[in-house]
Every structure is written in C-alpha cells, then in structure tokens.
Scaffold this motif. Structure first.
Motif, PDB file in Angstrom:
ATOM      1  N   SER A 194       0.833  -1.210   0.000  1.00  6.21           N
ATOM      2  CA  SER A 194       0.000   0.000   0.000  1.00  6.21           C
ATOM      3  C   SER A 194       0.867   1.259   0.000  1.00  6.21           C
ATOM      4  O   SER A 194       0.520   2.252  -0.644  1.00  6.21           O
ATOM      5  N   LEU A 195       2.009   1.210   0.686  1.00  4.46           N
ATOM      6  CA  LEU A 195       2.919   2.360   0.664  1.00  4.46           C
ATOM      7  C   LEU A 195       3.462   2.602  -0.737  1.00  4.46           C
ATOM      8  O   LEU A 195       3.504   3.746  -1.206  1.00  4.46           O
ATOM      9  N   PHE A 196       3.875   1.523  -1.414  1.00 15.02           N
ATOM     10  CA  PHE A 196       4.393   1.684  -2.772  1.00 15.02           C
ATOM     11  C   PHE A 196       3.305   2.138  -3.734  1.00 15.02           C
ATOM     12  O   PHE A 196       3.564   2.893  -4.666  1.00 15.02           O
ATOM     13  N   TRP A 197       2.075   1.681  -3.535  1.00 15.00           N
ATOM     14  CA  TRP A 197       0.960   2.137  -4.374  1.00 15.00           C
ATOM     15  C   TRP A 197       0.717   3.630  -4.177  1.00 15.00           C
ATOM     16  O   TRP A 197       0.524   4.367  -5.136  1.00 15.00           O
ATOM     17  N   GLN A 209       2.934   5.764  -3.192  1.00 13.20           N
ATOM     18  CA  GLN A 209       4.073   6.464  -3.794  1.00 13.20           C
ATOM     19  C   GLN A 209       3.878   6.564  -5.307  1.00 13.20           C
ATOM     20  O   GLN A 209       4.153   7.609  -5.908  1.00 13.20           O
ATOM     21  N   GLN A 210       3.401   5.513  -5.926  1.00 13.89           N
ATOM     22  CA  GLN A 210       3.174   5.527  -7.371  1.00 13.89           C
ATOM     23  C   GLN A 210       2.117   6.562  -7.749  1.00 13.89           C
ATOM     24  O   GLN A 210       2.229   7.220  -8.776  1.00 13.89           O
ATOM     25  N   LYS A 211       1.118   6.738  -6.901  1.00 11.10           N
ATOM     26  CA  LYS A 211       0.063   7.712  -7.168  1.00 11.10           C
ATOM     27  C   LYS A 211       0.503   9.145  -6.845  1.00 11.10           C
ATOM     28  O   LYS A 211      -0.210  10.090  -7.124  1.00 11.10           O
ATOM     29  N   GLY A 212       1.671   9.319  -6.233  1.00  7.53           N
ATOM     30  CA  GLY A 212       2.190  10.646  -5.924  1.00  7.53           C
ATOM     31  C   GLY A 212       1.692  11.216  -4.616  1.00  7.53           C
ATOM     32  O   GLY A 212       1.895  12.399  -4.342  1.00  7.53           O
ATOM     33  N   VAL A 213       1.068  10.390  -3.786  1.00 11.90           N
ATOM     34  CA  VAL A 213       0.543  10.872  -2.505  1.00 11.90           C
ATOM     35  C   VAL A 213       1.660  11.021  -1.475  1.00 11.90           C
ATOM     36  O   VAL A 213       1.687  11.979  -0.710  1.00 11.90           O
ATOM     37  N   ILE A 214       2.597  10.064  -1.469  1.00 13.83           N
ATOM     38  CA  ILE A 214       3.701  10.104  -0.511  1.00 13.83           C
ATOM     39  C   ILE A 214       5.019   9.882  -1.246  1.00 13.83           C
ATOM     40  O   ILE A 214       5.038   9.458  -2.397  1.00 13.83           O
ATOM     41  N   SER A 215       6.112  10.154  -0.540  1.00 17.75           N
ATOM     42  CA  SER A 215       7.451   9.897  -1.055  1.00 17.75           C
ATOM     43  C   SER A 215       8.163   8.976  -0.069  1.00 17.75           C
ATOM     44  O   SER A 215       8.168   9.239   1.131  1.00 17.75           O
ATOM     45  N   ILE A 216       8.765   7.905  -0.564  1.00 20.88           N
ATOM     46  CA  ILE A 216       9.408   6.913   0.301  1.00 20.88           C
ATOM     47  C   ILE A 216      10.902   6.882   0.016  1.00 20.88           C
ATOM     48  O   ILE A 216      11.320   6.795  -1.150  1.00 20.88           O
ATOM     49  N   ASN A 217      11.698   6.942   1.070  1.00 19.28           N
ATOM     50  CA  ASN A 217      13.135   6.723   0.964  1.00 19.28           C
ATOM     51  C   ASN A 217      13.348   5.220   1.095  1.00 19.28           C
ATOM     52  O   ASN A 217      13.405   4.675   2.195  1.00 19.28           O
ATOM     53  N   THR A 218      13.452   4.528  -0.026  1.00 20.38           N
ATOM     54  CA  THR A 218      13.508   3.066  -0.010  1.00 20.38           C
ATOM     55  C   THR A 218      14.759   2.527   0.677  1.00 20.38           C
ATOM     56  O   THR A 218      14.706   1.469   1.295  1.00 20.38           O
TER      57      THR A 218
END
Length: 99
Positions: free
Chosen positions: A43-46, A48-57
C-alpha cells in the motif's frame, strides 16, 4: 542410585507437546504478521506511485534489516531461557513444520 524412567517420560512428553504447540502457533503467527506487513508495504508503494507520498527506499529496507536482527537476537535469548530439552526442540521443529 535409583533411575526414575517414569518421571523422565512425563517430562519428555510435556516438553515435546509444549514444543509442538509453540512451533505450530509461532509459524501461524509469522504467516499472519508477514501478510499484514506485506500488504502495508504494498500500500505504501501504491501511494508512492500515485504521488501521494514519497518513500526513501534505502532507509525502509535498512529498517527492515535491523528489525530482523532484533527478532533473531530476541529468539536467541528466549531459547537460552527455556529449558534446553531435546524433546522441546524436536517438538518445536515438528510443530513449525506442520504450521
């Protein structure tokens, strides 16, 4: 010196049954927790893909590595505290395999 075989058999049986139940329950628990964590990460990656959040992988995967090390360390401490009977360990193994 009197050797009490009946007392040992009871202890071995209790240790094996306790180990089997513990191993079985632990494997079921691990499956549930893994599924929840996997759904959360997906869900986090989804998001991020939608541009809602940014993840430092990099930090995310480093965090998961340190959690794994802590769990292994805790497991080693628990095994050190438990009575190290062969029956418990064998029962745990078979319970974990069945779970």
């Amino acid at each position: 010196m009197n050797f009490d075989l009946d007392g040992m058999t009871g202890d071995l049986g209790v240790g094996a049954v306790t180990g089997f139940i513990t191993g079985y329950a632990l494997k079921k628990f691990i499956k549930i927790v893994t599924a929840i964590i996997g759904a959360y990460i997906l869900s986090l990656f989804w998001l991020q893909q939608k541009g809602v959040i940014s993840i430092n992988t990099d930090k995310l995967f480093n965090l998961s590595g340190s959690v794994t090390q802590q769990v292994v360390s805790l497991g080693q401490k628990v095994v050190g505290i438990l009575p190290g009977t062969t029956a418990f360990v064998a029962g745990f193994y078979f319970g974990f395999q069945k779970g």
